[in-house]
Write a protein that holds these residues in place. Sequence first.
Motif, PDB file in Angstrom:
ATOM      1  N   ARG A   1      13.978  -3.991  -1.298  1.00  0.00           N
ATOM      2  CA  ARG A   1      15.186  -4.719  -0.890  1.00  0.00           C
ATOM      3  C   ARG A   1      15.043  -6.229  -1.046  1.00  0.00           C
ATOM      4  N   TYR A   2      13.894  -6.763  -0.637  1.00  0.00           N
ATOM      5  CA  TYR A   2      13.713  -8.216  -0.634  1.00  0.00           C
ATOM      6  C   TYR A   2      12.884  -8.732  -1.812  1.00  0.00           C
ATOM      7  N   ARG A   3      12.509  -7.829  -2.727  1.00  0.00           N
ATOM      8  CA  ARG A   3      11.734  -8.203  -3.906  1.00  0.00           C
ATOM      9  C   ARG A   3      10.436  -8.909  -3.519  1.00  0.00           C
ATOM     10  N   ALA A   4       9.664  -8.282  -2.634  1.00  0.00           N
ATOM     11  CA  ALA A   4       8.411  -8.857  -2.146  1.00  0.00           C
ATOM     12  C   ALA A   4       7.434  -9.068  -3.296  1.00  0.00           C
ATOM     13  N   THR A   5       6.665 -10.158  -3.214  1.00  0.00           N
ATOM     14  CA  THR A   5       5.742 -10.506  -4.284  1.00  0.00           C
ATOM     15  C   THR A   5       4.275 -10.496  -3.869  1.00  0.00           C
ATOM     16  N   VAL A   6       3.983 -10.741  -2.578  1.00  0.00           N
ATOM     17  CA  VAL A   6       2.602 -10.847  -2.098  1.00  0.00           C
ATOM     18  C   VAL A   6       2.395  -9.893  -0.927  1.00  0.00           C
ATOM     19  N   PHE A   7       1.301  -9.152  -0.978  1.00  0.00           N
ATOM     20  CA  PHE A   7       1.024  -8.152   0.055  1.00  0.00           C
ATOM     21  C   PHE A   7      -0.456  -8.226   0.423  1.00  0.00           C
ATOM     22  N   HIS A   8      -0.738  -8.582   1.667  1.00  0.00           N
ATOM     23  CA  HIS A   8      -2.105  -8.508   2.193  1.00  0.00           C
ATOM     24  C   HIS A   8      -2.194  -7.259   3.065  1.00  0.00           C
ATOM     25  N   GLY A   9      -3.237  -6.474   2.867  1.00  0.00           N
ATOM     26  CA  GLY A   9      -3.357  -5.253   3.650  1.00  0.00           C
ATOM     27  C   GLY A   9      -4.805  -4.818   3.796  1.00  0.00           C
ATOM     28  N   VAL A  10      -4.959  -3.614   4.323  1.00  0.00           N
ATOM     29  CA  VAL A  10      -6.263  -2.970   4.443  1.00  0.00           C
ATOM     30  C   VAL A  10      -6.184  -1.665   3.659  1.00  0.00           C
ATOM     31  N   PRO A  11      -7.332  -1.083   3.278  1.00  0.00           N
ATOM     32  CA  PRO A  11      -7.296   0.129   2.464  1.00  0.00           C
ATOM     33  C   PRO A  11      -6.412   1.240   3.037  1.00  0.00           C
ATOM     34  N   THR A  12      -6.382   1.365   4.358  1.00  0.00           N
ATOM     35  CA  THR A  12      -5.558   2.410   4.971  1.00  0.00           C
ATOM     36  C   THR A  12      -4.090   2.255   4.588  1.00  0.00           C
ATOM     37  N   LEU A  13      -3.580   1.026   4.586  1.00  0.00           N
ATOM     38  CA  LEU A  13      -2.184   0.791   4.215  1.00  0.00           C
ATOM     39  C   LEU A  13      -1.916   1.187   2.770  1.00  0.00           C
ATOM     40  N   TYR A  14      -2.804   0.762   1.876  1.00  0.00           N
ATOM     41  CA  TYR A  14      -2.610   1.096   0.464  1.00  0.00           C
ATOM     42  C   TYR A  14      -2.734   2.598   0.236  1.00  0.00           C
ATOM     43  N   ARG A  15      -3.633   3.223   0.976  1.00  0.00           N
ATOM     44  CA  ARG A  15      -3.812   4.668   0.859  1.00  0.00           C
ATOM     45  C   ARG A  15      -2.551   5.403   1.323  1.00  0.00           C
ATOM     46  N   MET A  16      -1.950   4.927   2.403  1.00  0.00           N
ATOM     47  CA  MET A  16      -0.730   5.560   2.923  1.00  0.00           C
ATOM     48  C   MET A  16       0.429   5.436   1.940  1.00  0.00           C
ATOM     49  N   ILE A  17       0.491   4.308   1.231  1.00  0.00           N
ATOM     50  CA  ILE A  17       1.559   4.128   0.250  1.00  0.00           C
ATOM     51  C   ILE A  17       1.385   5.079  -0.926  1.00  0.00           C
ATOM     52  N   ILE A  18       0.195   5.125  -1.511  1.00  0.00           N
ATOM     53  CA  ILE A  18       0.024   5.958  -2.713  1.00  0.00           C
ATOM     54  C   ILE A  18       0.127   7.445  -2.393  1.00  0.00           C
ATOM     55  N   ASN A  19      -0.152   7.816  -1.146  1.00  0.00           N
ATOM     56  CA  ASN A  19      -0.081   9.227  -0.759  1.00  0.00           C
ATOM     57  C   ASN A  19       1.271   9.619  -0.168  1.00  0.00           C
ATOM     58  N   HIS A  20       2.197   8.661  -0.082  1.00  0.00           N
ATOM     59  CA  HIS A  20       3.514   8.960   0.484  1.00  0.00           C
ATOM     60  C   HIS A  20       4.264   9.908  -0.452  1.00  0.00           C
ATOM     61  N   PRO A  21       4.828  10.996   0.070  1.00  0.00           N
ATOM     62  CA  PRO A  21       5.475  11.983  -0.804  1.00  0.00           C
ATOM     63  C   PRO A  21       6.664  11.439  -1.586  1.00  0.00           C
ATOM     64  N   GLN A  22       7.273  10.337  -1.118  1.00  0.00           N
ATOM     65  CA  GLN A  22       8.451   9.798  -1.803  1.00  0.00           C
ATOM     66  C   GLN A  22       8.196   8.428  -2.422  1.00  0.00           C
ATOM     67  N   VAL A  23       6.942   8.109  -2.648  1.00  0.00           N
ATOM     68  CA  VAL A  23       6.620   6.776  -3.146  1.00  0.00           C
ATOM     69  C   VAL A  23       7.315   6.461  -4.474  1.00  0.00           C
TER      70      VAL A  23
ATOM     71  N   GLU B   1      -6.692   1.689  -8.230  1.00  0.00           N
ATOM     72  CA  GLU B   1      -6.140   2.009  -9.549  1.00  0.00           C
ATOM     73  C   GLU B   1      -4.783   2.694  -9.437  1.00  0.00           C
ATOM     74  N   ARG B   2      -4.645   3.604  -8.487  1.00  0.00           N
ATOM     75  CA  ARG B   2      -3.357   4.299  -8.317  1.00  0.00           C
ATOM     76  C   ARG B   2      -2.283   3.335  -7.821  1.00  0.00           C
ATOM     77  N   PHE B   3      -2.644   2.440  -6.903  1.00  0.00           N
ATOM     78  CA  PHE B   3      -1.672   1.477  -6.372  1.00  0.00           C
ATOM     79  C   PHE B   3      -1.205   0.535  -7.491  1.00  0.00           C
ATOM     80  N   MET B   4      -2.135   0.063  -8.320  1.00  0.00           N
ATOM     81  CA  MET B   4      -1.748  -0.838  -9.402  1.00  0.00           C
ATOM     82  C   MET B   4      -0.901  -0.108 -10.443  1.00  0.00           C
ATOM     83  N   GLU B   5      -1.169   1.169 -10.639  1.00  0.00           N
ATOM     84  CA  GLU B   5      -0.374   1.969 -11.567  1.00  0.00           C
ATOM     85  C   GLU B   5       1.068   2.087 -11.062  1.00  0.00           C
TER      86      GLU B   5
END
Length: 571
Positions: A299-321, A345-349
């Motif tokens: 929605r807001y066209r975010a450009t920068v994201f600081h996180g921890v591995p758990t956050l990135y893992r939750m995104i790539i494993n989300h069923p509707q990502v 690698e999956r998140f960057m893909e």
Amino acid sequence: MEEAKSKAAEAYLSRPWLKKYDEGVPADIEVPDKPLYWILEETASKFPNRAALIFYGRRVTYRELFDSARRFAGYLRSRGVGKGDVVGLFLPNSPQFAIAFYGALMAGATVSPMNVLYSPREIHHQLSDNKARVLVAIDMFKEKVVAGLPSSVEEVLWTGIQDYLPGLKAVLYKLFRRPPSPPRGGIHKRFMDALKHEPIDSKPDINPREDVAALMYTGGTTGTPKGAMLTHRNLLANVLQIDAWFKRGVRGEDVFVGALPWFHIYGLTAVLNSGVHKAATIIVYARPNIDEIMRDIERYRATVFHGVPTLYRMIINHPQVEKFNLRSLEVCISGAEPLPKAVAERFMELTGAKLREGYGLTETSPVTHVNPILGEARYGSIGLPVPSTVAAIADPEAPELLEPGEVGELVVSGPQVMKGYYNRPEENEKVFFDCCGLTWLRTGDMARMDEDGYFYIVDRKKDIIKYKGYSVFPREIEEVLYRHECVREAAVIGVPHPEYNEVPKAFVSLREECKGKVKPEDIIEFARQNLAPYKVPKEVEIRDDLPKSGVGKILRRVLREEELRKRGMGG
């Protein structure tokens, strides 16, 4: 021998990592002699109408943020709060946090943020230790805040999520969430009333190199909670180091994802302070969830994201990502614990963004190392020291540097390194040492440096448990368990977990009269009443006795080796 020591020192002082810097990243940065709140003052003067914060649809411009901070500063000054005084923040990410943080700095005070998951015991410890005079608190945790208040707190300013929600959402929140009514009268007041005060009309006399902007509590290398004294210069330097590393170009164009908690140094520096410095718009979450984050990135066209591995893992494993457009993301950083290569690698893909692992400590404001954004990122490495930072490998028992390639304790020197621990001179003697013309901070992590200047964490000097990006200190949990009337001995270790890296597990032996009467779930429940949720042991094993050394010291190492063997992971 002396020649070998000199050679080792030169290997680090020559900063071999500079040749691996991205083009345009400077070897050193200049830190202006300014207080930290200058970043808000300067940004508000140049980008007054740009949205600083988006809070569940409510936009707060830089002009509004700066004006509110000045009003809060004026209020504090009218109450006699200034240099030498501490203002505690018991707030989730919110406009109120940003206002109170910068406003307290403008009044000349020191800010001490607190984890909103803290129990009354933990709240009491921090506020008592730093003798905070004023506390800004969120109403949803009224009961435990009141239960944890020490007598040193002269005033509590209450606020609620609803105070900054946009119109209809505020009404619905009050109807369906029914936020608790905080106490009134005496020391209890409303934060929003404080913002009606006249803005501060004079600036405090700040010495950026000496005056402490933030007291950030950490277990350090010993596990005993204590305040790391971060000066205005420490925090401003780290903002500028991050900016130099990112090379984000034009100010006023970035949109930051504000999922990391600002009461943690990673979120405070990398998201709030860095976002304000870059005149970014920060999407603010009091309690983030992955669906919300992905929707808002699109929605807001975010450009920068600081996180921890758990956050990135939750995104790539989300069923509707795949249903969300996350391609606006450009630069993403992961910290707090190791980032698995497959996750990166999956998140960057999925996003097309650069995801890089970094490293830091509360004591270093926090960033000391990051992998190059455009250049070579080496998985398993924490990257290269950022500009104006020298890192080395030292003998963990002596003030000497080891040869590159050897495993030893990671030590750092730079403008972001803390002034010291608050009222802990004996701890400062343990973590600082002078060598080769520099003062070094011991990180407590065992590491090595390769021939190109990339650093790798290979083990922990102490027994800190990394769970969901939080640092969990076994000693603190053990002290709570020892308060249980039936616990005779207690030891806590981190055990491997497929999703969260590791989780705390407690081993206890019981007093004779309690054997057969107390179950593991009883111990867990006791811990839950006295610790923040992320510190509560996920498993408790009751034993007749715990392994000990010849002098009677309980051996966590033996317990850890037993657990690894039990899980088929060797010793």
